[in-house]
Structure formats: structure tokens, C-alpha cells
Motif scaffolding. Structure first.
Motif, PDB file in Angstrom:
ATOM      1  N   VAL A   1      29.487 -32.120 -13.011  1.00 45.01           N
ATOM      2  CA  VAL A   1      29.049 -31.284 -13.608  1.00 45.01           C
ATOM      3  C   VAL A   1      28.977 -29.724 -13.268  1.00 45.01           C
ATOM      4  O   VAL A   1      28.925 -29.354 -11.985  1.00 45.01           O
ATOM      5  N   ILE A   2      29.540 -28.852 -14.091  1.00 49.20           N
ATOM      6  CA  ILE A   2      29.992 -27.460 -13.681  1.00 49.20           C
ATOM      7  C   ILE A   2      28.444 -26.982 -13.991  1.00 49.20           C
ATOM      8  O   ILE A   2      28.200 -26.441 -15.143  1.00 49.20           O
TER       9      ILE A   2
ATOM     10  N   ARG B   1      17.331 -33.582 -17.192  1.00 54.21           N
ATOM     11  CA  ARG B   1      16.538 -34.408 -18.271  1.00 54.21           C
ATOM     12  C   ARG B   1      16.578 -33.526 -19.652  1.00 54.21           C
ATOM     13  O   ARG B   1      16.769 -34.289 -20.694  1.00 54.21           O
ATOM     14  N   GLY B   2      16.607 -32.110 -19.589  1.00 54.06           N
ATOM     15  CA  GLY B   2      16.359 -31.440 -20.854  1.00 54.06           C
ATOM     16  C   GLY B   2      17.696 -31.022 -21.405  1.00 54.06           C
ATOM     17  O   GLY B   2      17.655 -30.722 -22.634  1.00 54.06           O
ATOM     18  N   VAL B   3      18.647 -30.699 -20.630  1.00 54.01           N
ATOM     19  CA  VAL B   3      19.913 -30.096 -21.203  1.00 54.01           C
ATOM     20  C   VAL B   3      21.055 -30.979 -20.777  1.00 54.01           C
ATOM     21  O   VAL B   3      21.870 -31.420 -21.676  1.00 54.01           O
ATOM     22  N   ILE B   4      21.230 -31.284 -19.470  1.00 53.73           N
ATOM     23  CA  ILE B   4      22.613 -31.510 -19.060  1.00 53.73           C
ATOM     24  C   ILE B   4      23.004 -32.954 -19.400  1.00 53.73           C
ATOM     25  O   ILE B   4      23.921 -33.220 -19.817  1.00 53.73           O
ATOM     26  N   ARG B   5      21.895 -33.993 -19.468  1.00 59.04           N
ATOM     27  CA  ARG B   5      22.280 -35.409 -19.825  1.00 59.04           C
ATOM     28  C   ARG B   5      22.823 -35.203 -20.963  1.00 59.04           C
ATOM     29  O   ARG B   5      23.634 -36.295 -21.349  1.00 59.04           O
ATOM     30  N   TYR B   6      22.634 -34.578 -22.039  1.00 58.52           N
ATOM     31  CA  TYR B   6      23.038 -34.572 -23.236  1.00 58.52           C
ATOM     32  C   TYR B   6      24.684 -33.892 -23.376  1.00 58.52           C
ATOM     33  O   TYR B   6      25.341 -34.130 -24.445  1.00 58.52           O
ATOM     34  N   LEU B   7      24.900 -33.466 -22.307  1.00 61.65           N
ATOM     35  CA  LEU B   7      26.299 -33.087 -22.229  1.00 61.65           C
ATOM     36  C   LEU B   7      27.392 -33.336 -21.257  1.00 61.65           C
ATOM     37  O   LEU B   7      28.410 -32.872 -21.058  1.00 61.65           O
TER      38      LEU B   7
ATOM     39  N   THR C   1      24.762 -24.209 -19.236  1.00 60.67           N
ATOM     40  CA  THR C   1      24.182 -24.008 -17.730  1.00 60.67           C
ATOM     41  C   THR C   1      24.069 -22.250 -17.450  1.00 60.67           C
ATOM     42  O   THR C   1      23.133 -21.718 -16.791  1.00 60.67           O
ATOM     43  N   TRP C   2      25.232 -21.614 -18.044  1.00 61.49           N
ATOM     44  CA  TRP C   2      25.197 -20.147 -17.860  1.00 61.49           C
ATOM     45  C   TRP C   2      23.922 -19.719 -18.684  1.00 61.49           C
ATOM     46  O   TRP C   2      23.383 -18.736 -18.033  1.00 61.49           O
TER      47      TRP C   2
ATOM     48  N   LEU D   1      21.024 -17.392 -17.260  1.00 58.16           N
ATOM     49  CA  LEU D   1      20.397 -16.043 -17.588  1.00 58.16           C
ATOM     50  C   LEU D   1      18.944 -16.182 -18.018  1.00 58.16           C
ATOM     51  O   LEU D   1      18.082 -15.224 -17.536  1.00 58.16           O
ATOM     52  N   ILE D   2      18.340 -17.452 -18.450  1.00 55.77           N
ATOM     53  CA  ILE D   2      17.074 -17.383 -18.954  1.00 55.77           C
ATOM     54  C   ILE D   2      16.163 -17.465 -17.614  1.00 55.77           C
ATOM     55  O   ILE D   2      15.299 -16.922 -17.593  1.00 55.77           O
ATOM     56  N   LEU D   3      16.532 -18.125 -16.593  1.00 53.63           N
ATOM     57  CA  LEU D   3      16.137 -18.135 -15.166  1.00 53.63           C
ATOM     58  C   LEU D   3      15.775 -16.775 -14.436  1.00 53.63           C
ATOM     59  O   LEU D   3      14.849 -16.477 -14.040  1.00 53.63           O
ATOM     60  N   GLN D   4      16.994 -15.979 -14.531  1.00 61.03           N
ATOM     61  CA  GLN D   4      17.036 -14.707 -14.083  1.00 61.03           C
ATOM     62  C   GLN D   4      15.797 -14.158 -14.912  1.00 61.03           C
ATOM     63  O   GLN D   4      15.105 -13.364 -14.096  1.00 61.03           O
TER      64      GLN D   4
END
Lengths: 386, 442
Positions: free
Chosen positions: A35-36, A90-96, A107-108, A112-115
Motif C-alpha cells: 500500500v502506497i 477500514r474506511g478508505v484503503i480496504r476499498y482500494l 492517502t495523499w 492533507l485532511i489530517l494536516q
């Protein structure tokens, strides 16, 4: 001369261990799972902020407690970053999975959201967000029990979404008016935060006229501890076995009854937790702020790629090599050796600033990857891309 | 479930999204335009909030609220909003309230230019307060010049620029760097090691320092640059120790996160402020808080303004800022410069009698004097820069600065550098159209 070499080795290892610590989590997430994760740096940042919060808590206790806060902070940072990583998986990466480009972009975006989240999070923000989640997800869960849920679903969402958003925003704004500044002021703000190392980590151990910085020694020790921990976990524990088998052959593992989804989530959470630990420890050396993660993200990918994706030992060797090269070039350690030749001497002189050393290291890496595109320790045999 | 979204569903989702976005816009807009005094603060009610396009004078605020530079620029926006709020409470400019349109440059230079165009062409603001980095200023400069518009730039910078359409309220190099080098030579020794981030400001600053030291008998024993945001400083520390085994001066123009790493590891290597005193030009009150006073105590910084400047105007400014944004906040030099910019613009508009005729406002701005927080008699000179006091402060226990040196009077600004051969002998005078931005002094 001898002290120069020792000095070079220590500093090379010390820079390398910083790189390695930052890259360890990524070596698992990117190396083992493929996973990148561009949000890796932001997971480090969350670890650093956790340290900041823990530190402030222990400052209240004062005295000897403050000297020990770092150990609590490391554990807390692991837990927080792992939890966020779990939600992210669970929310994002598993769909990808299996779609690297989409993962990269998503993830990029998360990074940005986390920052921006740490910049603007305040009680108002948290109350609003929490209220919204409570209302919206609470209501949908209640409604989902109805028999005709599938039919009313789109309508329910269309009505619930604006209503819960409206209520949440309204209450947050009203509360902001009522409680004023303490309520609306951001917790952290856009400024960097001051994470002060305990006193025993601030000085150094003098050796002759040289001083070994204790924060550096601590990080070297921590990196070794993390490596041993990962090694034992992957090689000796039942879940480590499962992770390794899923990495090698996902479908076969699934056939044999290994819960691959749980394994994915666990692996990602551990990788994220390690990022949190790294962020917490690197706060001793560098800054803690919204941009903390960005400062490390390129270096971490560099370490994993040079080392060879999928091999932890590759990351270790790569980090040490890059660290030493950076130091040797940047501090112009070779100066006495090449003093005889003016051309060579001026060549090294030219690259002997921190920014030019980085240019040189990157150039060397590019050349290296031309000859060994799969890195130092490539995966042998058939590659298995899930 | 059936795949795809039918027309009906599309309508439902679409209208829901639209509804939410309108709702968010309506509610979310409030904090952005917080420049208008809140109802509680002004009993007479604010005409701005009621009619944002009506009888108010629109000004633009263009800073990075997100991205790398948000760290510094957010507090500058706070200072500008404070000045606007104060002016509005006192009756506004020419009897009108000021309405600020805030745009986010997002630490991205093309975005800065885009937003500058938007402010000028779409919002029709009469002036813009904005930018922090030289790169962002250079990115918008052409836009302001092409539209013959007006920008107020609040940060100390490397000079070598004098635009008709920009007012510079931060220090020119001769108001920060040069006096601090003089002071160091006199008080701290003749051997200098120069450290900086790798971009235009530190490189220009170090060029100036080198030629100045050469002229005054000092010596540069080394020079090093870290990439912007880099935190690996071990090689530099090794080099400083090798070049200055018996101690000496570190002249530090690092920016942002590199500073944190540098000072933390300087202490880790056992290099104290007594033996290796450092002079910083990018560390102000907020940065000291962020880096940690434990690491910085005893080191020096050169600015025009410190929060600890002792005069009634400053006491009022600090109190007003803390009342609005929280008692734990501090003010610093660029914030004071930004705060001043708004007041200089106000005075110029009042003298010109109009806010819309920019040429008139520009001419009226020249020669304006303000009793500033940094001291009395701060003047907008004919070269669009301010005459400013120069101060050197030493970090003390409470993360503020002890002022160890201050000029008696404001120092006149010299935007064109007199140490660099290309610009030696040049000057700038916008009161005389024949002279303009760069002319040879005779």
C-alpha cells in the motif's frame, strides 16, 4: 584520524537510525502490503502531537514524573496512530487494494485532511463533528432495523444528512457564541509545538572533546528495540505467521482459513503505530507541527525503495547506507583523504553543504536504481501482487 | 441493489448536497468574515455584516491559511484583522466600515497569483494586505503592477526590489541584518559561521554579511545551507565544531522546522549559547514558544519589534491582541508590521480623501508618520519602505526577549543593497515619477 572515523560511523548510524525509525512503519505497510501510504508522515505527526499532549499532562505532575513521560508518550503515540491507521484502513484503503494509483491519491488526500485537522481542531470543531456523527450514524443504525430499509434508504440519507449537519453546525456555533474563546480557540493551531525532551535526553555523554548527544543514542536504542520487536512478532507469534503467509500468497492463505481482512487491518494498524512511535521519538530532534510528516515522507519512501520492497533487512541496510553517505558528503569527511588532488578536493568541497549533499545522495540513488531497479534485496522468485 | 444511480436518486442526492453546501457556506462563512465586530462587541450593530457590498470599503487579505506557510501567516492575518476591527470600532475610514475579503494562498505561489487576480478583478478590493515569502510576493508582483494596484507586504525580506505597487512594512536588510552584524562584531567576536535555509533570503542575507564582514575586519569561517524544511543537521554541527573549536558566532537564517532541529541538536552536542552565541533573523516570539525556551535561552535575534518593547502604544497593542485571541498568544515583528500596514493605509486614504483613486492614495501614503508599537515616529519613506527601529533581543526564561540593543531613532530603509556590486549606488524614490524604482544616486 581514528576519532574522525569513529565520529563518522556514529553520526552515520545516528542519521541512518532516524531514517530507519521513520521508515519502519512504511516498510511494513508499503513493503509487506504494497500500500502506497502517503499519509504515513501524518501518522508520524499524530504520534508527535500525542507526545505533546502527554508531555503537557506530565508537566502538571512535575518532578521525576516529567523525566519519564517519554515512555508513556511512546506507548500512547503507538496506540493513537494505530487507531487512526485502523480507521484509515477500514474506511478508505480496504476499498482500494490492488489499485496503487487510487491508493496514492486517496492517502495523499487523507494526509492533507489530517494536516488541516490538527491546525483547526477546537472544542467547537470536535463537538460539531461528534454531534454530527452521533445524529447521522445513530439515526441510520436505528432506521436500518426497519424491514423496508432498502426502499427508504436514499430518502432517509437525503433527509438525515442535512438535518444532522444543520443541528450539529447550529449547536457548535451557538456554543461558540456562549463560551467564546476557550471553546473556539484551536487546540494546537498552525504553530509548531514545543516538545521538550526530559533533562536526561537533552545533554550528551562527553567522550574526549566530543559529546555524544543522548537524544541520538536514545533513538538508536529505540530503533533497535523496534526492530527486535517486529522481528519477534513476525517470526514467532501466530499473527506474525498469518501476516507472512498473506503476504506470500493471499488466496491460498484465505483458502486455509486465515482471515485475510483481519490480517490486513492488523498489519496496517501495526505499521501506523510504528509511524506514531517514530513521530514521538523524532520530536526529540526535530519540530512538532502540522508539517512534521511532510519533512520525512520522501526520505521514508527512499529508504524502502532502495532497500527493496518487501524486505525489512533491505530497509535497515539502505537507511544506514543513506545516512552514512549523507554525513560523509555533507560534513566533507573525505577532505583529508583527497587533499592531495585539488580537483577532487574542490569537487567534494562543492557538495559539502547539507542541501548539496542531498542532491548528491539522490543522484547516487538514481544511478543505483538504474542497475538494481528492485533495490538492494529484491524479492526472489515469482512476485505475487494481490 | 440495482447498480447505478437513477434520475430520482440523482435528484435526491443532488439536492441534498446542494442544500448542505449552501448551509455550510452560510454558517462557515461566519468565522472567515470575523473582521466585522461581533454583535456583542459593538452595541450599535455592524453595518458590514448586514450589507457586505453596501457602504463598506473592501480590502483584501491574502495569506496562506493552509499548507507549509500557514504556520507563520495565520498570526499575521490575526494582526490585520485586529487592526481592521479597531478601525471599524472607532468609526471606520472616511465614515465607512472596512470589510475584509480573506483569501487563502495555500502556500502555493500560482494560487497566490490567482487569488490576487480574484481579489482585484472580481471582489474589486481597494488594496490588499498579504504575502509572506519572497516567492509569493514575486508571484503576485506582476499582477499588482499590471493592474496598477496596491499590496502591503509585512515581512522582513532580502531587499533588491522597489515596486511602485507594493508598500513594504517589514525591514529592509539594512534595518535588520547589517546592524546585528555590527553589534556582534563589537560584542561577540570576529569569527562567523553562516547557516541558512536554501532559498533566496538566506543566500542574499549571507552575501551581504560576507561583504560587510570583509569591510569591517570580521571573518567567515564557514557557510552551510539546509533544504527548506530539512531536519538533518548533524553534518552542519560537525562542521561548526571543526571550524570554530574555541567558540564563535553562528549567524542563523534558517527558516521554519529546520530551526527546531538545529537548536535541539546544538544543545545535544553540548554547544552552549555562551560559547556559540547565535544571531537569528527568523526566530521571533512565536517561534521561541514552538522550539522551546529550554533550547534557545541566551541566544539572540534581530528584529524591529519585540513584544517586550516598553511604551504605552505597544502595551495597548499587546493587550488588545491578547483580549481578542487569548492570553497565551504572543505578538511578533511581522504581526506588528502587518498591523501597522493597515493603519498606514487608513491614514493615506484619509489624507487622499478617497479609497478608490489608488494613485492619490499612494502619493498620500508617502511621509505618513505613526506612533507605532515599536516606537514613535515610524515613517513611510519615499521608497515605499518604513523607517524602523532596529533591536537585538536575547531569549529569556519566559520565552520573550530581553532587548539588549536598540537604535535611538528609526533607521532609514535602503531597499537596494549597497554591498552588492550590481545594485551599489542605486536608490528608489516614488515621490518623483522621473526617478522611480531604481535610479543611480549622484
Amino acid at each position: 584520524m581514528l576519532s574522525g572515523i569513529l565520529d563518522g560511523i556514529f553520526n552515520g548510524i545516528s542519521i541512518g537510525s532516524v531514517l530507519l525509525l521513520a521508515a519502519l512503519g512504511l516498510a511494513i505497510v508499503f513493503g509487506l502490503m504494497g500500500v502506497i501510504n502517503m499519509a504515513h508522515g501524518e501518522l508520524m505527526m499524530l504520534g508527535a502531537y500525542t507526545t505533546f499532549v502527554v508531555q503537557n499532562g506530565f508537566k502538571q505532575l512535575g518532578g521525576v514524573w516529567f523525566e519519564l513521560y517519554i515512555f508513556v508518550a511512546l506507548i500512547a503515540a503507538f496506540v493513537v496512530a494505530a487507531a487512526v491507521g485502523l480507521v484509515l484502513e477500514r474506511g478508505v484503503i480496504r476499498y482500494l487494494y490492488g489499485r496503487p494509483l487510487e491508493t496514492l491519491l486517496a492517502t495523499w488526500g487523507v494526509s492533507l485532511i489530517l494536516q488541516q485537522f490538527v491546525r483547526s481542531v477546537s472544542w467547537q470543531f470536535v463537538v460539531g463533528l461528534g454531534l454530527f456523527c452521533l445524529l447521522y450514524f445513530g439515526a441510520t443504525t436505528l432506521l436500518a432495523r426497519r424491514a423496508n430499509w432498502q426502499q427508504i434508504r436514499s430518502w432517509a440519507i437525503a433527509i438525515l444528512l442535512p438535518i444532522s449537519a444543520g443541528i450539529a453546525i447550529a449547536i457548535a456555533l451557538v456554543a461558540g457564541q456562549m463560551y467564546k474563546l476557550p471553546f473556539t480557540q484551536p487546540w494546537f493551531g498552525a504553530q509548531n509545538k514545543d516538545v521538550t525532551a526530559p533533562r536526561w535526553l537533552r545533554g550528551g555523554i562527553p567522550i574526549g572533546d566530543y559529546q555524544l548527544p543522548s537524544a541520538r543514542l536514545f533513538i538508536i536504542g529505540l530503533t533497535i528495540a523496534c526492530l527486535i520487536g517486529i522481528f519477534l512478532f513476525l517470526q514467532k507469534s501466530p499473527w506474525g505467521l498469518r501476516i507472512r503467509s498473506v503476504t506470500q500468497n493471499r488466496s491460498m492463505s484465505a483458502c486455509l482459513g486465515i482471515p485475510t481482512k483481519t490480517v490486513d487491518a492488523l498489519t496496517f494498524a501495526i505499521g501506523s503505530g510504528l509511524a506514531g512511535v517514530a513521530g514521538s521519538a523524532l520530536g526529540l530532534l526535530g519540530s512538532v507541527g502540522p508539517n512534521t510528516g511532510q519533512n520525512y515522507i520522501v526520505d521514508t519512501f527512499m529508504v524502502v525503495v532502495v532497500g527493496g520492497v518487501g524486505k525489512l533487512v533491505g530497509s535497515i541496510v539502505a537507511a544506514m547506507l543513506i545516512g552514512t553517505a549523507n554525513y560523509v558528503i555533507g560534513a566533507n569527511v573525505l577532505q583529508p583523504l583527497v587533499a592531495g588532488s585539488p580537483a577532487l578536493s574542490s569537487f567534494f568541497e562543492f557538495f559539502a553543504t547539507a542541501s548539496m549533499a542531498k542532491v548528491m545522495v539522490f543522484a547516487l540513488i538514481i544511478v543505483f536504481l538504474q542497475f538494481k531497479p528492485a533495490g538492494l534485496f529484491p524479492q526472489k522468485g515469482r512476485t505475487i501482487d494481490a | 441493489m440495482i447498480r447505478g444511480i437513477g434520475r430520482r436518486k440523482f435528484l435526491v442526492y443532488g439536492s441534498a448536497t446542494l442544500g448542505i453546501s449552501i448551509l455550510l457556506k452560510a454558517c462557515g462563512g461566519q468565522p472567515e468574515t470575523a473582521t466585522s465586530p461581533s454583535p456583542a462587541a459593538s452595541p450599535e450593530g455592524s453595518p458590514v455584516a448586514a450589507s457586505p457590498t453596501g457602504d463598506a470599503i473592501k480590502v483584501g487579505i491574502l495569506h496562506s491559511l493552509s499548507g507549509t506557510m500557514a504556520i507563520s501567516e495565520k498570526s499575521v492575518v490575526d494582526a490585520e484583522n485586529l487592526a481592521i476591527e479597531e478601525i471599524n470600532k472607532a468609526g471606520g475610514v472616511l465614515g465607512k466600515q472596512i470589510a475584509a475579503v480573506t483569501e487563502d494562498g495555500a502556500s502555493d505561489w500560482p494560487t497566490f497569483n490567482e487569488k490576487a487576480k480574484k481579489l482585484i478583478e472580481q471582489d474589486k478590493v481597494v488594496t490588499v494586505f498579504g504575502c509572506w515569502t519572497s516567492a509569493s510576493r514575486k508571484a503576485v508582483k506582476d499582477t499588482f503592477e499590471a493592474n496598477n494596484h496596491m499590496l502591503w507586504y509585512p515581512v522582513q525580506y532580502e531587499g533588491q526590489e522597489c515596486s511602485k505597487n507594493i508598500f513594504y512594512t517589514g525591514a529592509a536588510p539594512n534595518q535588520q541584518i547589517e546592524p546585528s552584524v555590527d553589534w556582534l562584531l563589537k560584542n561577540k567576536g570576529k569569527k562567523f559561521f553562516l547557516v541558512g535555509s536554501d532559498y533566496v533570503f538566506p543566500r542574499t542575507a549571507n552575501t551581504i554579511i560576507k561583504s560587510q564582514l570583509k569591510a569591517l575586519g570580521g571573518e567567515v569561517v564557514g557557510e552551510d545551507y539546509i533544504p527548506l524544511g530539512g531536519t538533518e543537521v548533524t553534518p552542519i554541527i560537525t562542521k561548526i565544531r571543526a571550524a570554530l573549536p574555541d567558540g564563535g558566532v553562528i549567524y542563523n537564517s534558517l527558516n521554519g522546522d529546520s530551526n527546531v532541529a538545529f537548536f535541539k541538536q546544538l544543545q545535544g552536542a553540548g554547544m552552549t549559547a555562551e560559547k556559540y552565541p547565535s544571531m537569528s533573523v527568523s526566530i521571533a516570539e512565536e517561534e521561541v514558544q514552538a522550539i522551546g525556551v529550554e533550547y534557545l535561552k541566551g541566544h539572540y535575534a534581530a528584529w524591529n519589534y519585540f513584544q517586550t518593547v516598553d511604551n504605552p502604544v505597544n502595551a495597548k497593542f499587546v493587550a488588545a491582541f491578547k483580549a481578542k485571541y487569548g492570553a497565551d498568544r504572543v505578538v511578533n515583528d511581522p504581526m506588528e508590521a502587518a498591523y501597522l500596514a493597515v493603519y498606514f493605509w487608513k491614514q493615506a486614504v484619509e489624507k487622499a480623501g478617497t479609497a478608490d483613486d489608488l494613485d492619490k492614495v499612494r502619493m498620500a501614503a508617502l511621509g505618513q508618520v505613526i506612533d507605532a508599537p515599536e516606537g514613535p515616529g515610524v515613517t513611510m519613506e519615499n521608497n515605499h519602505h518604513l523607517s524602523k527601529y532596529v533591536r537585538i533581543g536575547q531569549v529569556r526564561d519566559d520565552a520573550l526577549f530581553d532587548i539588549v540593543f536598540a537604535t535611538e531613532k528609526p533607521v532609514k530603509p535602503l531597499p537596494w543593497n549597497q554591498f552588492v556590486p550590481e545594485t551599489k549606488g542605486f536608490s528608489c524614490d516614488w515621490s518623483d515619477p522621473a526617478k522611480g524604482g531604481k535610479f543611480k544616486m549622484t
